[in-house]
Enzyme design. Structure first.
Site, PDB file in Angstrom:
ATOM      1  N   PHE A  50       2.025  -3.119   4.143  1.00 16.22           N
ATOM      2  CA  PHE A  50       2.471  -4.413   4.652  1.00 16.22           C
ATOM      3  C   PHE A  50       3.935  -4.593   4.283  1.00 16.22           C
ATOM      4  O   PHE A  50       4.342  -4.301   3.156  1.00 16.22           O
ATOM      5  CB  PHE A  50       1.657  -5.553   4.020  1.00 16.22           C
ATOM      6  CG  PHE A  50       0.261  -5.704   4.581  1.00 16.22           C
ATOM      7  CD1 PHE A  50      -0.210  -4.903   5.607  1.00 16.22           C
ATOM      8  CD2 PHE A  50      -0.592  -6.680   4.074  1.00 16.22           C
ATOM      9  CE1 PHE A  50      -1.497  -5.057   6.116  1.00 16.22           C
ATOM     10  CE2 PHE A  50      -1.880  -6.840   4.570  1.00 16.22           C
ATOM     11  CZ  PHE A  50      -2.335  -6.034   5.589  1.00 16.22           C
ATOM     12  N   HIS A 104      -9.806   1.410  -0.179  1.00  6.38           N
ATOM     13  CA  HIS A 104      -8.362   1.237  -0.179  1.00  6.38           C
ATOM     14  C   HIS A 104      -7.915   0.593  -1.496  1.00  6.38           C
ATOM     15  O   HIS A 104      -8.152  -0.587  -1.727  1.00  6.38           O
ATOM     16  CB  HIS A 104      -7.953   0.375   1.016  1.00  6.38           C
ATOM     17  CG  HIS A 104      -6.483   0.404   1.308  1.00  6.38           C
ATOM     18  ND1 HIS A 104      -5.565   0.985   0.453  1.00  6.38           N
ATOM     19  CD2 HIS A 104      -5.764  -0.058   2.364  1.00  6.38           C
ATOM     20  CE1 HIS A 104      -4.356   0.860   0.976  1.00  6.38           C
ATOM     21  NE2 HIS A 104      -4.448   0.236   2.128  1.00  6.38           N
ATOM     22  N   LYS A 158      -9.932   7.674   1.786  1.00 11.27           N
ATOM     23  CA  LYS A 158     -10.302   6.251   1.661  1.00 11.27           C
ATOM     24  C   LYS A 158     -11.733   6.019   2.139  1.00 11.27           C
ATOM     25  O   LYS A 158     -12.357   5.029   1.767  1.00 11.27           O
ATOM     26  CB  LYS A 158      -9.350   5.371   2.472  1.00 11.27           C
ATOM     27  CG  LYS A 158      -7.978   5.191   1.838  1.00 11.27           C
ATOM     28  CD  LYS A 158      -7.150   4.145   2.573  1.00 11.27           C
ATOM     29  CE  LYS A 158      -5.771   3.952   1.951  1.00 11.27           C
ATOM     30  NZ  LYS A 158      -4.840   5.079   2.237  1.00 11.27           N
ATOM     31  N   CYS A 209       0.807  -1.216   0.000  1.00 11.82           N
ATOM     32  CA  CYS A 209       0.000   0.000   0.000  1.00 11.82           C
ATOM     33  C   CYS A 209       0.840   1.266   0.000  1.00 11.82           C
ATOM     34  O   CYS A 209       0.309   2.371   0.036  1.00 11.82           O
ATOM     35  CB  CYS A 209      -0.946  -0.050   1.181  1.00 11.82           C
ATOM     36  SG  CYS A 209      -1.814  -1.630   1.218  1.00 11.82           S
ATOM     37  N   GLU A 241      -1.284   5.889  13.375  1.00 10.98           N
ATOM     38  CA  GLU A 241      -1.064   7.093  12.569  1.00 10.98           C
ATOM     39  C   GLU A 241      -1.416   8.344  13.381  1.00 10.98           C
ATOM     40  O   GLU A 241      -0.705   9.356  13.324  1.00 10.98           O
ATOM     41  CB  GLU A 241      -1.887   7.044  11.267  1.00 10.98           C
ATOM     42  CG  GLU A 241      -1.546   8.201  10.318  1.00 10.98           C
ATOM     43  CD  GLU A 241      -2.193   8.073   8.945  1.00 10.98           C
ATOM     44  OE1 GLU A 241      -3.079   7.210   8.760  1.00 10.98           O
ATOM     45  OE2 GLU A 241      -1.809   8.848   8.042  1.00 10.98           O
ATOM     46  N   HIS A 290      -3.065   8.234   5.666  1.00 17.24           N
ATOM     47  CA  HIS A 290      -3.195   6.884   5.127  1.00 17.24           C
ATOM     48  C   HIS A 290      -4.562   6.337   5.542  1.00 17.24           C
ATOM     49  O   HIS A 290      -5.263   5.752   4.737  1.00 17.24           O
ATOM     50  CB  HIS A 290      -2.048   5.999   5.630  1.00 17.24           C
ATOM     51  CG  HIS A 290      -1.988   4.659   4.986  1.00 17.24           C
ATOM     52  ND1 HIS A 290      -1.915   4.504   3.619  1.00 17.24           N
ATOM     53  CD2 HIS A 290      -2.014   3.404   5.495  1.00 17.24           C
ATOM     54  CE1 HIS A 290      -1.892   3.204   3.327  1.00 17.24           C
ATOM     55  NE2 HIS A 290      -1.953   2.523   4.453  1.00 17.24           N
TER      56      HIS A 290
END
Lengths: 411, 85
Positions: A398, A339, A334, A162, A313, A302
Site C-alpha cells: 500500500f 500475509h 502466502k 507490505c 503481478e 507477492h
C-alpha cells in the site's frame, strides 16, 4: 566493484512454524498455518480467522519483566533475530561496530497503542504505561536487537507496508556493498492481529471472509480468491560481506546479488492495473544482478490472494519473462502462512533461500480453479523438485511501493 | 494497615516490576543505586503504588521517594491522614 554479500544466518517465527526447520517444513509440504483467531475475540468482525501464532508463549523466550515491556511485534523480532544470529555465529566473529541492523514493521506496536489508549480514556493520562512510547514505536525492534547483542553499526527501520521486508533486505545489502558495515541484521516483524487492524482491513474489504474454511482462504492466483489472510510473525537474515564470512568460516546459506525498489506513483492501495510498477522493479532488480530473465529459476511471488494484486503481478511477470514466464517456477507461500504484512517479504526470503538450498519449489496451495487472468505455472498444491540457481522475491505494498530481491545459490 | 503489611505489598510491587532478587528489596534499598531502576521504571513503580493503595503521589514528592522504606513511610502517612479525616 561492489562488495559481495552473502546470507549467513536466518530466523523465522510464523503461523506455520516457529524456527526455520518447522517453518520450512510447513511451507514445503503445503501445511496451512491459518486458523480461527483466539488472541482476541473476533466475533464482531466479518473475518474471524488469520495467521495467528497460537503456540507462542513469550515466557519461553523472555523473563517475565522483560516480556511485559516488549510489544508482541518486538518479541517476534527478537525471537527471529536470536535464531538468525545464533546460526550465523556472528556474535564474536565480526567486530560489533561493523555490524548494523535494519529491522522494520508495517505497523509497530498496535496492540500496545490500543491497550494504552483504552486506559487513557478510562483512567486518565496519569494511568498510561511509562513504557508506552518505547514499546510502540516501529524502530524499537531495531533498537532492542542492537541493545541485546551490542551491535553498534548503522541502525534503522523501514516502514513501507507490505514491502517493508524487502526494503530492509535491500537497505542492508547496500549498506554492506558500500562499506558502511561488514554485516547487517535485516528483517521485519508484524503483530497486526489487533482490533483496530482487523476493523480497518475489513472495512476496506481487503480480507478473505471464508470463515467456514480458514485453511482454504489464502488462495493466490485461484479464481475463487476473495482477499488476503491477515498473519503475524517475523523473519530475520544475517547479511555479511563475502570475504568477512569466508575468512571466519561462517555458514554461507546463499548470496544476494540484486535489488531494486521503485514506486507505482499511481494509487494508495491499488496496483497499476497493467502491473507497470511491478514490471519495472523486476527489470531493475535483474539489471542490478546482471542477469537475463531466462536466468531465473524460481519466483517467490507477492501473490496476496487479492483480485487486483494477483492479476497485475501475473501481467507483469509475463511482460518481464516473456516465453520464460511459462517455464519458470512460481509460487506464493502466502497460501500457507498468510500475509504477514511488513514481515511478509522477510519470511518469504527465508522460504526462497530454503527452496534454493534444497532444490524444491514450495507449492501454492488451495489452487483449484484456474483464472484466465492468472495462467502461469504457480506450482499448484504440491511441491516440485527443481534445481534453483537464481531466485527472486517480490513485494508490493500500500502506498505503491515495490521492491524485488535477487538470490543466488551458494555452491 | 500495619507498617509491615504495607512493606510486603510494596516489596511485591517492586518484585513484579524490576528484575531483582527478593532479598535485595530491603527498606534501605535505593531504587536507582541498589535495585538498578531507570527513570521509566521509577515512574512505573510510582503509578503502581498509587493504584495499589488508591492514593495520589504529588510530583514534588516523587523525587524524595528514593528508597523502599521512604515509599512505605509515605504510604503510611497518606493512609493515616485519610483515616483521620
Amino acid at each position: 566493484m561492489k562488495r559481495r554479500v552473502v546470507i549467513t544466518g536466518m530466523g523465522v517465527i510464523a503461523p506455520c512454524g516457529i524456527g526455520v526447520p518447522a517453518f520450512w517444513e510447513s511451507v514445503r509440504e503445503g501445511k496451512s498455518g491459518i486458523k480461527t483467531i483466539t488472541i482476541l475475540d473476533p466475533a464482531p468482525y466479518p473475518t474471524r480467522f488469520g495467521g495467528e501464532i497460537s503456540d507462542f508463549n513469550p515466557l519461553n523466550f523472555f523473563e517475565k519483566v522483560e516480556a511485559r515491556r516488549l510489544d508482541r511485534f518486538a518479541q517476534f523480532a527478537l525471537v527471529a533475530c536470536r535464531e538468525a544470529v545464533t546460526g550465523s555465529r556472528i556474535d564474536g566473529g565480526v567486530p560489533k561496530d561493523r555490524i548494523g541492523v535494519v529491522f522494520g514493521s508495517g505497523m509497530g506496536g498496535f496492540s500496545t497503542i490500543e491497550e494504552q489508549h483504552k486506559r487513557l480514556l478510562e483512567n486518565g493520562p496519569r494511568r498510561v504505561n511509562p513504557f508506552l512510547i518505547p514499546m510502540m514505536i516501529v524502530n524499537i525492534a531495531a533498537g532492542e536487537i542492537a541493545i541485546r547483542h551490542g551491535f553498534k553499526g548503522p541502525n534503522t527501520s523501514m516502514v513501507s507496508a507490505c514491502t517493508t521486508g524487502n526494503h530492509c533486505i535491500g537497505f542492508g545489502l547496500r549498506t554492506i556493498q558500500c562499506g558502511d558495515a561488514d554485516a547487517m541484521i535485516v528483517g521485519a516483524s508484524e503483530a497486526g492481529i489487533t482490533h483496530i487492524s482487523l476493523a480497518g482491513f475489513s472495512i476496506m474489504r481487503a480480507l478473505s471472509t471464508r470463515n467456514d474454511a480458514p485453511q482454504e482462504a489464502s488462495r493466490p492466483f485461484d479464481k475463487g480468491r476473495d482477499g488476503f489472510v491477515l498473519s503475524e510473525g517475523a523473519g530475520a537474515l544475517v547479511l555479511e560481506e563475502f570475504e568477512t564470512a569466508r575468512r571466519r568460516g561462517a555458514p554461507i546459506l546463499a548470496e544476494i546479488i540484486g535489488y531494486a525498489a521503485n514506486s507505482d506513483a499511481h494509487h494508495i492501495t491499488a496496483p497499476c492495473p497493467d502491473g507497470d510498477g511491478a514490471r519495472s522493479v523486476m527489470r531493475l532488480a535483474l539489471a542490478d544482478a546482471g542477469l537475463k530473465p531466462t536466468d531465473i529459476d524460481y519466483i517467490n511471488a507477492h501473490g496476496t490472494s487479492t483480485q487486483l494484486n494477483d492479476k497485475a503481478e501475473t501481467a507483469a511477470l509475463k511482460d518481464v519473462f516473456g516465453e520464460h514466464a511459462r517455464q519458470v517456477r512460481i509460487s506464493s507461500t502466502k497460501s500457507v502462512h498468510g500475509h504477514l504484512l511488513g514481515a511478509g517479504a522477510a519470511v518469504e526470503a527465508v522460504a526462497a533461500v530454503m527452496a534454493m538450498r534444497e532444490g524444491v519449489v514450495p507449492p501454492t496451495i488451495n489452487y483449484t480453479n484456474p483464472d484466465p487472468d492468472c495462467d502461469l505455472n504457480y506450482t499448484p498444491n504440491v511441491k516440485a523438485a527443481h534445481p534453483i540457481t537464481h531466485a527472486i522475491s517480490n513485494a508490493f505494498g500500500f502506498g505503491g511501493h515495490n521492491a524485488t530481491v535477487v538470490f543466488k545459490k551458494y555452491f | 494497615m500495619t507498617h509491615d503489611e504495607i512493606l510486603q505489598r510494596v516489596r511485591a510491587i517492586v518484585l513484579d516490576r524490576l528484575d531483582v532478587k527478593k532479598d535485595k528489596i530491603t527498606e534501605t534499598a535505593s531504587f536507582l543505586d541498589d535495585l538498578g531502576a531507570d527513570s521509566l521504571e521509577l515512574t512505573e513503580l510510582v503509578l503502581a503504588v498509587e493504584e495499589e493503595f488508591n492514593l495520589k503521589i504529588p510530583d514534588d514528592q516523587i523525587e524524595k521517594l528514593t528508597t523502599v522504606g521512604r515509599v512505605v513511610l509515605f504510604v503510611e502517612s497518606c493512609l493515616a491522614s485519610s483515616h483521620n479525616s
